[in-house]
Write a protein that holds these residues in place. Sequence first.
Motif, PDB file in Angstrom:
ATOM      1  N   ALA A 244       0.748  -1.360  -0.166  1.00 57.05           N
ATOM      2  CA  ALA A 244       0.051  -0.014  -0.064  1.00 57.05           C
ATOM      3  C   ALA A 244       0.884   1.329   0.208  1.00 57.05           C
ATOM      4  CB  ALA A 244      -0.958  -0.216   1.168  1.00 57.05           C
ATOM      5  N   VAL A 245       0.404   2.393  -0.470  1.00 56.33           N
ATOM      6  CA  VAL A 245       0.911   3.552  -0.443  1.00 56.33           C
ATOM      7  C   VAL A 245      -0.095   4.435   0.425  1.00 56.33           C
ATOM      8  CG1 VAL A 245       2.183   3.672  -2.559  1.00 56.33           C
ATOM      9  CG2 VAL A 245      -0.402   4.469  -2.398  1.00 56.33           C
ATOM     10  N   LYS A 246       0.588   5.562   0.992  1.00 57.72           N
ATOM     11  CA  LYS A 246      -0.452   6.435   2.020  1.00 57.72           C
ATOM     12  C   LYS A 246      -1.290   7.217   1.073  1.00 57.72           C
ATOM     13  CE  LYS A 246       3.021   6.728   5.478  1.00 57.72           C
ATOM     14  NZ  LYS A 246       4.597   7.096   5.370  1.00 57.72           N
ATOM     15  N   THR A 247      -2.436   7.549   1.589  1.00 52.95           N
ATOM     16  CA  THR A 247      -3.483   8.227   0.937  1.00 52.95           C
ATOM     17  C   THR A 247      -3.382   9.723   1.750  1.00 52.95           C
ATOM     18  OG1 THR A 247      -5.308   7.742   2.292  1.00 52.95           O
ATOM     19  CG2 THR A 247      -4.850   6.539   0.381  1.00 52.95           C
ATOM     20  N   ILE A 248      -3.614  10.783   0.779  1.00 52.16           N
ATOM     21  CA  ILE A 248      -3.426  12.229   1.219  1.00 52.16           C
ATOM     22  C   ILE A 248      -4.778  12.742   1.339  1.00 52.16           C
ATOM     23  CG2 ILE A 248      -2.231  14.262   1.253  1.00 52.16           C
ATOM     24  CD1 ILE A 248      -0.333  11.882   1.466  1.00 52.16           C
ATOM     25  N   PRO A 249      -5.347  13.335   2.357  1.00 58.77           N
ATOM     26  CA  PRO A 249      -6.803  13.844   2.138  1.00 58.77           C
ATOM     27  C   PRO A 249      -6.702  15.075   1.200  1.00 58.77           C
ATOM     28  CG  PRO A 249      -5.981  13.792   4.627  1.00 58.77           C
ATOM     29  CD  PRO A 249      -4.923  13.315   3.542  1.00 58.77           C
ATOM     30  N   VAL A 250      -7.764  15.186   0.402  1.00 62.86           N
ATOM     31  CA  VAL A 250      -7.783  16.182  -0.715  1.00 62.86           C
ATOM     32  C   VAL A 250      -8.911  16.727  -0.853  1.00 62.86           C
ATOM     33  CG1 VAL A 250      -8.107  14.527  -2.357  1.00 62.86           C
ATOM     34  CG2 VAL A 250      -7.234  16.530  -3.056  1.00 62.86           C
ATOM     35  N   ARG A 251      -9.322  17.895  -1.164  1.00 58.92           N
ATOM     36  CA  ARG A 251     -10.663  18.242  -1.717  1.00 58.92           C
ATOM     37  C   ARG A 251     -10.761  19.530  -2.541  1.00 58.92           C
ATOM     38  NH1 ARG A 251     -11.397  21.851   3.879  1.00 58.92           N
ATOM     39  NH2 ARG A 251     -10.514  23.528   3.347  1.00 58.92           N
ATOM     40  N   VAL A 252     -11.775  19.523  -3.236  1.00 57.57           N
ATOM     41  CA  VAL A 252     -12.036  20.577  -4.362  1.00 57.57           C
ATOM     42  C   VAL A 252     -12.964  21.739  -3.775  1.00 57.57           C
ATOM     43  CG1 VAL A 252     -12.678  21.165  -6.527  1.00 57.57           C
ATOM     44  CG2 VAL A 252     -11.588  18.943  -5.976  1.00 57.57           C
ATOM     45  N   GLU A 253     -12.686  22.838  -3.987  1.00 59.57           N
ATOM     46  CA  GLU A 253     -13.406  24.012  -3.300  1.00 59.57           C
ATOM     47  C   GLU A 253     -13.185  25.163  -4.695  1.00 59.57           C
ATOM     48  OE1 GLU A 253     -11.800  25.959   0.158  1.00 59.57           O
ATOM     49  OE2 GLU A 253     -12.542  24.195   1.530  1.00 59.57           O
ATOM     50  N   ASP A 254     -14.272  25.453  -4.865  1.00 61.87           N
ATOM     51  CA  ASP A 254     -14.430  26.354  -6.255  1.00 61.87           C
ATOM     52  C   ASP A 254     -13.594  26.146  -7.418  1.00 61.87           C
ATOM     53  OD1 ASP A 254     -16.332  27.624  -4.750  1.00 61.87           O
ATOM     54  OD2 ASP A 254     -15.109  28.869  -3.671  1.00 61.87           O
ATOM     55  N   GLY A 255     -13.397  25.012  -7.548  1.00 58.37           N
ATOM     56  CA  GLY A 255     -12.471  24.329  -8.905  1.00 58.37           C
ATOM     57  C   GLY A 255     -10.799  24.209  -8.293  1.00 58.37           C
ATOM     58  N   ARG A 256     -10.555  24.725  -7.114  1.00 58.08           N
ATOM     59  CA  ARG A 256      -9.296  24.625  -6.477  1.00 58.08           C
ATOM     60  C   ARG A 256      -8.995  23.504  -5.868  1.00 58.08           C
ATOM     61  NH1 ARG A 256      -7.297  28.591  -2.762  1.00 58.08           N
ATOM     62  NH2 ARG A 256      -9.094  28.056  -1.786  1.00 58.08           N
ATOM     63  N   VAL A 257      -7.966  22.760  -6.098  1.00 62.98           N
ATOM     64  CA  VAL A 257      -7.747  21.507  -5.577  1.00 62.98           C
ATOM     65  C   VAL A 257      -6.669  21.725  -4.310  1.00 62.98           C
ATOM     66  CG1 VAL A 257      -6.449  19.167  -5.920  1.00 62.98           C
ATOM     67  CG2 VAL A 257      -7.817  20.146  -7.667  1.00 62.98           C
ATOM     68  N   LEU A 258      -7.134  21.285  -3.196  1.00 60.91           N
ATOM     69  CA  LEU A 258      -6.348  21.439  -1.872  1.00 60.91           C
ATOM     70  C   LEU A 258      -5.976  20.063  -1.522  1.00 60.91           C
ATOM     71  CD1 LEU A 258      -9.122  23.622  -1.809  1.00 60.91           C
ATOM     72  CD2 LEU A 258      -7.402  24.630  -0.204  1.00 60.91           C
ATOM     73  N   ILE A 259      -4.822  19.925  -0.757  1.00 63.97           N
ATOM     74  CA  ILE A 259      -4.049  18.873   0.039  1.00 63.97           C
ATOM     75  C   ILE A 259      -3.892  19.217   1.238  1.00 63.97           C
ATOM     76  CG2 ILE A 259      -3.515  17.396  -2.208  1.00 63.97           C
ATOM     77  CD1 ILE A 259      -0.498  18.183  -1.258  1.00 63.97           C
ATOM     78  N   LEU A 260      -4.174  18.225   2.190  1.00 63.22           N
ATOM     79  CA  LEU A 260      -3.820  18.528   3.412  1.00 63.22           C
ATOM     80  C   LEU A 260      -2.322  18.049   3.604  1.00 63.22           C
ATOM     81  CD1 LEU A 260      -5.035  19.274   6.238  1.00 63.22           C
ATOM     82  CD2 LEU A 260      -5.843  17.208   6.613  1.00 63.22           C
ATOM     83  N   LEU A 261      -1.472  19.128   3.715  1.00 61.11           N
ATOM     84  CA  LEU A 261      -0.176  18.842   3.579  1.00 61.11           C
ATOM     85  C   LEU A 261       0.445  18.158   5.337  1.00 61.11           C
ATOM     86  CD1 LEU A 261       2.377  18.694   1.776  1.00 61.11           C
ATOM     87  CD2 LEU A 261       2.793  21.310   2.463  1.00 61.11           C
ATOM     88  N   ALA A 262      -0.202  18.862   6.041  1.00 59.61           N
ATOM     89  CA  ALA A 262       0.332  18.519   7.373  1.00 59.61           C
ATOM     90  C   ALA A 262      -0.021  17.085   7.758  1.00 59.61           C
ATOM     91  CB  ALA A 262      -0.787  19.183   8.550  1.00 59.61           C
TER      92      ALA A 262
END
Length: 108
Positions: A84-102
């Motif tokens: 397995a590899v680690k998954t990173i939380p990600v979301r899309v807001e108003d067309g922008r992609v954000l990752i939870l870097l912390a």
Amino acid sequence: MNWIAIGSITDIPQRGARCVATPQGKIAVFRTAEDQVFAIEDHCPHKGGPLSQGIVHGAAVTCPLHNWVISLETGKALGADEGAVKTIPVRVEDGRVLILLAMALAAE
């Protein structure tokens, strides 16, 4: 929470990926044909192949080196393969992609 904007969803081709360099390594951000977005570590658990260069099908990616199939939802190898590899939380807001870097940094 430390959500980091990494670009627009349109920067990622459908059924494709974009690779993001972080202090802890590369993260592959995928966009499915249905515009779902997932983020995982950019190395296959088998031989370290670049998953961001793989073929996206459904909610999975096939590693370009040895055809391992990795779930974008869980990060786990599918079929008879294990790893397995680690998954990173990600979301899309108003067309922008954000990752939870912390979370990505803390996972190391």
